[in-house]
Write an enzyme that holds these catalytic residues in place. Structure first.
Site, short mmCIF file in Angstrom:
data_model
loop_
_atom_site.label_atom_id
_atom_site.label_comp_id
_atom_site.label_asym_id
_atom_site.label_seq_id
_atom_site.Cartn_x
_atom_site.Cartn_y
_atom_site.Cartn_z
N ALA A 159 0.83 -1.21 0.00
CA ALA A 159 0.00 0.00 0.00
C ALA A 159 0.86 1.26 0.00
CB ALA A 159 -0.93 -0.01 1.21
N GLN A 189 -5.02 -5.78 2.63
CA GLN A 189 -5.00 -6.48 3.91
C GLN A 189 -6.07 -6.01 4.89
OE1 GLN A 189 -1.06 -7.13 5.58
NE2 GLN A 189 -0.15 -7.24 3.55
N VAL A 224 15.18 -7.35 -2.05
CA VAL A 224 16.39 -6.61 -1.65
C VAL A 224 17.17 -7.43 -0.63
CG1 VAL A 224 17.25 -4.56 -0.48
CG2 VAL A 224 15.41 -4.37 -2.16
N CYS A 307 -1.99 -2.71 12.46
CA CYS A 307 -3.41 -2.60 12.80
C CYS A 307 -3.68 -3.16 14.19
CB CYS A 307 -4.28 -3.29 11.77
SG CYS A 307 -6.03 -2.89 12.00
N ASP A 444 4.85 0.48 7.48
CA ASP A 444 5.01 -0.25 8.73
C ASP A 444 6.45 -0.38 9.23
OD1 ASP A 444 2.30 -0.60 8.61
OD2 ASP A 444 2.38 -2.68 7.92
N LYS A 452 0.31 1.50 12.84
CA LYS A 452 0.75 0.93 11.56
C LYS A 452 -0.48 0.45 10.80
CE LYS A 452 5.29 -0.38 13.38
NZ LYS A 452 6.05 0.63 12.64
N THR A 453 -1.10 1.38 10.06
CA THR A 453 -2.33 1.09 9.33
C THR A 453 -2.22 1.61 7.91
OG1 THR A 453 -3.42 3.17 9.90
CG2 THR A 453 -3.65 1.36 11.48
N ALA A 454 -3.10 1.12 7.03
CA ALA A 454 -3.14 1.62 5.66
C ALA A 454 -3.51 3.09 5.63
CB ALA A 454 -4.12 0.79 4.83
N ALA A 455 -4.36 3.50 6.59
CA ALA A 455 -4.75 4.91 6.65
C ALA A 455 -3.54 5.80 6.95
CB ALA A 455 -5.82 5.11 7.73
N CYS A 487 -8.43 3.39 12.79
CA CYS A 487 -8.71 1.99 13.09
C CYS A 487 -10.22 1.81 13.18
CB CYS A 487 -8.04 1.58 14.40
SG CYS A 487 -8.20 -0.17 14.78
#
Length: 555
Positions: A159, A189, A224, A307, A444, A452-455, A487
């Site tokens: 993301a 996710q 990597v 999350c 993250d 630690k969220t997508a938002a 959240c």
């Protein structure tokens, strides 16, 4: 399966799935070698699961894991020894097949001419030029010789990586950008909580990586291995070198399934599940539907985790199903949280406590899951007592939803980019690395103290995009990230407590209180989660459309 032949005795493949093992045996293979460590991907079955499936098909199987891009001469020799030991033909696999091919190449050094090794690998689709350089340079890869050079290199196609690439292109369409990620599939996710509750189908949360990458971005499908920030270079799996002018690092984090004793051996069976893995979220829903009476445990490990509300989301939605099915009174629900509180932002706790009481959930704070015995249906926790002592306690269960401990990826933790705890060391406002001025990070793996969220990644992407372009002299001013995280706590089917907050736990609602009061359960917030946020993710966040995500600017 994408099986490629190297020799008459050895073929290589990307990650095998449990369902593949029957076809592997039917194809005539007699042995399997796994070269991929557990926990590299959220859709990756553990070796113990593959081992059981292989043995059921009469296959010999061996485990020789190597970190991506870190295959050693000793591992090459060990691979050669395994090849001499196990029945042929052999199928070796890792994430992409590259590590298996590299081990084979190193095992053949001195036995076959180098051109023959490279030609056989090339026919199978694997570029070993970097391994050749390593062999002829005494094990070292000269970073002065680059396989590719780009203005901006982004590590990670999740993301955060795709969002920041799109944000950059929206501001500077001609920018030369490469994304490095070995995965074929990109996952939404945040949807896995809904899969585990029977609301979403798992397939709707997955799309091919090629379909979501921004047009014009170069995709380097590799992992990597190491960073050379002083030389503006990254070393890839297979010892290839990519150089950059600016680097953005956002590889996500690592789920440490092996951090809990016995968990890998029982995950996905014996009532042990987790919504943190794509293929297990449907099993969560299966268990919830099947449980009519008994004990259900839901665990949360020490922070940080992605999350932090997800462990509770699974619990509340499961409890709601049992209530609707008329069996809630027969299910003993226990929440075992390594932390000291139900939720880190106090404003949202009263609403959550109403559901805890309504569902009859037992709260067990200071309890960290350390072991799972699936066949015996027992879970062992390390309990932190008020006087500072610790003791082990055991809970029986009929089903258990496990959230594994989490940490930065291995190649990050051992790199010059990491702080003492292993996370990427960045300024919490500008998201620029504290030591290397042309390196940024988001998502993250950074050490910023936000959720630690997508938002959070959605808000961070335009900050990194602007500040990187300012560094290049293309724009003016400095953008700052305020720690925003969101959240959506799914407290029942049809209702959500929409938690939104900044650094320090300051409540930061996006909507007026009369529309959505985030401290109270809301049907409209559920509508956002179910109907609005998925298309917002695919069509806005990943496309560089920054609705309600413009960064705060300073002169």
């Amino acid at each position: 399966m994408d099986i490629q032949s190297l020799t008459a005795e050895l073929s290589v493949a990307p990650q095998l799935l449990i369902a593949d093992l029957r076809a592997v045996a039917e194809a005539g293979f007699r042995s399997v070698i796994c070269n991929r460590p557990d926990g590299e991907g959220s859709d990756q079955p553990l070796f113990s699961e593959i081992e059981r499936a292989a043995q059921a098909q009469g296959l010999q199987i061996r485990y020789l894991p190597a970190e991506s891009g870190k295959v050693t001469d000793q591992q090459g020799a060990a691979f050669g020894a395994l090849m001499a030991e196990v029945p042929k033909p052999v199928l070796a696999y890792c994430r992409t097949g590259m590590r298996s091919t590299t081990m084979w190449a190193l095992s053949q050094a001195g036995q076959r001419p180098l051109p023959q090794i490279i030609e056989l690998a090339s026919k199978a689709g694997y570029d070993l030029k970097g391994v050749v350089r390593r062999i002829v340079n005494g094990g070292k890869t000269p970073v002065e010789v680059a396989d590719a050079t780009h203005e901006v290199v982004i590590i990670g196609g999740g993301a955060a990586g795709i969002a920041v690439a799109s944000s950059l292109l929206a501001r500077s369409p001609q920018l030369d950008i490469a994304i490095i990620d070995p995965a074929d599939i990109h996952y939404y996710q945040p949807g896995w909580t809904m899969v585990g509750a029977g609301v979403f189908d798992a397939k709707t949360t997955a799309r091919t990586m090629g379909s979501v990458l921004p047009r014009g971005v170069h995709w380097i499908q590799s992992a990597v291995a190491a960073f050379e920030p002083e030389r503006d270079a990254v070393i890839l799996d297979g010892c290839r070198v990519v150089k950059y002018q600016q680097l953005i690092v956002c590889p996500g984090l690592k789920l440490d399934w092996h951090g809990i004793e016995g968990l890998p051996e029982t995950l996905g069976r014996n009532g042990v599940t987790s919504n943190y893995r794509y293929d297990l979220a449907p099993y969560t829903w299966q268990l919830v539907q099947q449980l009519r009476r008994g004990k259900a445990l839901f665990t949360q490990p020490p922070m940080p985790i992605k999350c932090a509300g997800a462990p509770q989301k699974a619990m509340y939605l499961s409890a709601d199903h049992w209530r609707r099915a008329g069996v809630l009174q027969d299910v003993d629900i226990q929440f075992c949280n390594a932390g000291p509180v139900l939720f880190g932002v106090a404003d949202y706790v009263p609403a959550l406590m109403e559901y805890v009481k309504a569902y009859g959930i037992g709260l067990n704070f200071g309890q960290t899951l350390v072991a799972v015995d699936g066949p015996a249906r027992k879970a062992t926790f390390m309990k932190a007592n008020a006087d500072g002592t610790k003791e082990k306690i055991t809970h029986d269960f009929d089903m258990i939803h496990v959230v594994p401990p989490q940490k930065a990826p291995d190649f990050i933790r051992v790199s010059p980019l990491a702080d003492a705890a292993g996370w990427i060391d960045i300024d919490p406002g500008t998201l620029r690395h504290k030591q290397f001025a042309n390196i940024f990070a988001l998502g993250d793996a950074g050490n910023t103290p936000n959720a630690k969220t997508a938002a959070a990644a959605r808000k961070q992407a335009p900050v990194v995009a602007h500040n990187l372009l300012a560094l290049r002299g293309a724009v003016q001013g400095e953008a700052r990230y305020d720690g925003y995280g969101s959240c959506p706590l799914t407290v029942e089917r049809g209702k959500i407590v929409l938690a939104e907050f900044l650094y320090g736990g300051k409540v930061a609602p996006s909507f007026p209180k009369w529309l959505i009061d985030g401290t109270r359960p809301s049907a409209l917030a559920w509508y956002l989660k179910e109907r609005v946020l998925p298309p917002l993710y695919w069509q806005a966040m990943l496309k560089g459309r920054e609705w309600m995500a413009q960064p705060e600017m300073t002169k």
